[in-house]
Scaffold this active site. Structure first.
Site, mmCIF file in Angstrom:
data_model
loop_
_atom_site.group_PDB
_atom_site.id
_atom_site.type_symbol
_atom_site.label_atom_id
_atom_site.label_comp_id
_atom_site.label_asym_id
_atom_site.label_seq_id
_atom_site.Cartn_x
_atom_site.Cartn_y
_atom_site.Cartn_z
ATOM 1 N N ARG A 75 5.653 -13.030 9.106
ATOM 2 C CA ARG A 75 5.936 -11.628 9.094
ATOM 3 C C ARG A 75 7.670 -11.665 9.646
ATOM 4 O O ARG A 75 7.849 -12.116 10.574
ATOM 5 C CB ARG A 75 5.347 -10.591 9.327
ATOM 6 C CG ARG A 75 4.979 -10.072 10.767
ATOM 7 C CD ARG A 75 3.947 -9.293 11.147
ATOM 8 N NE ARG A 75 4.255 -7.900 10.959
ATOM 9 C CZ ARG A 75 3.993 -7.281 10.054
ATOM 10 N NH1 ARG A 75 2.690 -7.609 9.154
ATOM 11 N NH2 ARG A 75 4.256 -6.007 9.794
ATOM 12 N N GLU B 275 0.754 -1.100 -0.047
ATOM 13 C CA GLU B 275 -0.068 0.017 0.075
ATOM 14 C C GLU B 275 0.874 1.287 0.113
ATOM 15 O O GLU B 275 1.795 1.056 0.572
ATOM 16 C CB GLU B 275 -0.804 0.147 1.244
ATOM 17 C CG GLU B 275 -1.986 1.038 1.173
ATOM 18 C CD GLU B 275 -2.750 1.274 2.435
ATOM 19 O OE1 GLU B 275 -2.792 0.269 3.239
ATOM 20 O OE2 GLU B 275 -3.510 2.188 2.532
ATOM 21 N N LYS C 66 4.752 0.118 9.255
ATOM 22 C CA LYS C 66 4.685 1.794 8.812
ATOM 23 C C LYS C 66 3.983 2.681 9.574
ATOM 24 O O LYS C 66 4.576 3.842 9.750
ATOM 25 C CB LYS C 66 3.781 1.492 7.479
ATOM 26 C CG LYS C 66 4.718 1.150 6.252
ATOM 27 C CD LYS C 66 4.173 1.225 5.116
ATOM 28 C CE LYS C 66 3.198 0.072 4.734
ATOM 29 N NZ LYS C 66 2.622 -0.008 3.562
#
Ligand code: ATP
Ligand code: MG
Length: 577
Positions: free
Chosen positions: A271, A46, A281
């Site tokens: 992850r 994104e 983020k």
């Protein structure tokens, strides 16, 4: 990049490639012909921030697997939330993926390119009686959703007719409804044990300018709706995502099955979590916006741009991503492993030079005034092909302040009054006098040198206990050097109530007046070298200019990872006895 090249006896276990269960799945699919032998993966960021080392894991995995199986990997911007997205992020992401060494060729896509098709799919769902416009308030929707232990309740708007839903959805699209007035929801099951399946939102009204579609849309698809359909539209075979999407897979499958369209396989992997840093983020944005760092590319940041500026190579990052493997369970990777990877790469490739960070003036009293000479130094003992270079020597030198003690404790073997040490590639010197300023601080040393020891060896075979780095005062160039420590003092800052409370106040130290070998006079931004005994350094890409050199320390020479491995091996061995 094959998983089976572990039979080379000379390579230690560390170099072997850890298992990757996704590779195994693809292998099996190739055998059964599940996707007609195709492998198409995607990396779907994104554009709401800069990429970090966790993204590098996903990039290496997706681009790596596709190239291993002669497939392709798409770069897709998942740009469905105009509130937080920006072209600046789009550009930085492209730059970072390219820099890491991967190529999406012509396969650059944007979810926003599919807005029209996604809208049509939503209309189809309404027509199938599988989606409805809900006019409950956001608070009510939350309340109706139920909890992990209690089922949800049907919305009073759940049984609107298909006609009415089509009409309302059209109105949403036309901008005739206010933000928050209603949403489009899938009609699945308000009692589903997987809460995600309790009539999830598919579309919301957002009267926001989009960085690509501008004001064409005032409704935007939700991630769960857009993602599976984008994968389907692009003919993705293996849709690899992180574990937090595990519960979303049921919805991914439901949407594609209900619409009866091409169906990629979602696979979840763990992850990357890295010690002493944060990989989210949202948190990284907080560090930037709160001026806790100098920007996204601050060399302390775990962003790709930060690592690049610090001096990391794409090679080292790819090696790191390979070594951490791909697992189904979350874990924390020691940041020492990342440092080990860059150190290992640079050890083989980086030129050695001498630089003095905290200079202490040394006058060689028996060396003639006004004289200088050229000595020869090895550029890289690991690679003879890198040759030698010339270094000037003269009467006045600088050594490291740390390398001298007036009153040395027992284990201090470096320079001290009356003691002889070797200057690397030069001569043996002996300290004869210590000069102090008015405050009593040491300002200069007086030494003598032994001309017989040129090159660093005494013909009479006498030994010295240490070798110091040095530069010639008249020839050295000035530089600024920035030293870094971990950005956080806690191993897992993300687990703190407020991760910002454990920011390491000493994470950045700026040293000015450092003295560097003249060899580096024209060192270009991005140039990497080893300062002997001090670590690996990189010329700063932003702040360094020809008359004003700025170096970032990438890593020190001390390999904590090798140490950890050694200790682990020792304890394993002693455990076996
Ligand atoms: P963040 O948690 O940092 O906000 P994100 O998941 O929201 O990350 P996206 O832009 O959606 O960021 O991520 C793009 C891809 O990168 C996704 O497929 C995501 O799963 C993957 N990814 C993100 N963070 C990590 C990580 N720490 N380790 C491995 N893959 C990651
Ligand atoms: Mg995300």
């Amino acid at each position: 990049m094959s998983g089976s090249k572990t039979n080379n006896k000379n390579k230690t276990r560390e170099v072997s490639i850890p298992p990757n269960f996704i590779r195994q799945i693809i292998n099996d699919d190739m055998k059964t012909g599940k996707f007609d032998g195709r492998v198409v993966t995607r990396f779907p960021p994104e554009p709401n921030g800069y990429l970090h080392i966790g993204h590098a894991k996903s990039i290496c995995l997706n681009f790596g697997l596709s190239s291993e199986f002669n497939g392709i990997c798409h770069l897709r911007f998942d740009d469905t939330n105009p509130e937080k997205e920006d072209v600046e992020y789009v550009e930085s992401i492209k730059e970072d993926v390219r820099w890491l060494g991967f190529d999406w060729q012509e396969h650059l896509y944007y979810t926003s390119d599919y807005f029209e098709r996604l809208y049509d799919y939503a209309v189809t769902l309404i027509k199938l009686g599988k989606a409805y416009v809900d006019s409950l308030t956001p608070d009510e929707i939350r309340e109706y959703r139920g909890t992990l232990t209690e089922p949800g309740k049907n919305s009073p708007f759940r049984n609107r007719s298909i006609e009415e839903n089509l009409n309302l959805f059209q109105k949403m699209k036309n901008g005739e409804m206010e933000e928050g007035a209603c949403i489009l929801r899938a009609k699945i099951d308000m009692a589903a044990s997987n809460i995600i399946m309790r009539d999830p939102a598919l579309y919301r009204i957002l009267k926001q300018e989009h960085h690509r579609t501008h004001d064409a849309w005032c409704i935007y698809p939700m991630y769960d709706f857009a993602h599976c359909l984008s994968d389907s539209i692009e003919g993705i075979t293996h849709s690899n995502c992180t574990l937090e999407f595990k519960n979303n897979r049921e919805l991914y499958d439901w949407i594609l099955n209900t619409l009866n369209v091409y169906h990629p396989q979602q696979i979840e992997f763990a992850r990357l979590n890295l010690s002493y840093t944060v990989l989210s983020k949202r948190k990284l944005i907080e560090l930037v916006d709160g001026n806790h760092v100098t920007g996204w590319d601050d060399p302390r940041m775990p962003t790709i741009s930060g690592l690049r500026r610090r001096g990391y190579t794409p090679d080292a990052i790819r090696t790191f991503c390979e070594r951490i493997g791909v697992a189904k369970r979350d874990s924390m990777v020691d940041i020492a492993l990342l440092e080990h990877c860059i150190r290992e790469g640079l050890n083989k490739k980086a030129q050695r030079v001498m630089g003095v960070l905290r200079p202490l003036r040394v006058v060689i009293e028996n060396y003639p005034k006004g004289q200088s000479e050229i000595l020869s130094a090895i550029n890289n003992p690991e690679d003879k092909a890198m040759g030698t270079r010339e270094i000037p020597f003269s009467r006045v030198l600088y050594i490291e302040q740390d390398d001298f003690m007036e009153d040395p404790p027992k284990k201090f073997f470096r320079l001290a009054p009356g003691r002889e040490v070797r200057l690397r590639y030069a001569y043996f010197i002996t300290c004869t006098d210590v000069i102090k300023d008015e405050q009593g601080k040491i300002s200069e040393l007086r030494c003598t040198y032994d001309p017989e020891t040129k090159g660093g060896d005494a013909p009479d075979g006498r030994k010295v206990k240490s070798t110091l780095h040095w530069v010639s005062a008249d020839h050295a160039i000035d530089a600024q050097v920035r030293l870094f420590e971990n950005l956080f003092t806690m191993e897992n800052p993300g687990a703190e109530d407020d991760f910002k409370t454990c920011i390491n106040e000493n994470s950045r130290k700026v040293l000015t007046g450092c003295k560097i070998e003249p060899e580096l006079l024209n060192a270009a931004p991005g140039f990497r070298c080893q300062f002997e005994r001090l670590g690996y350094f990189c010329v700063d890409r932003k702040d360094s200019t020809p008359g004003h050199l700025v170096f970032n320390r990438i890593v020190t020479l001390r390999d904590m990872w090798a140490r950890i491995k050694k200790l682990q091996a020792q304890s394993k061995k002693s455990g076996k006895k």
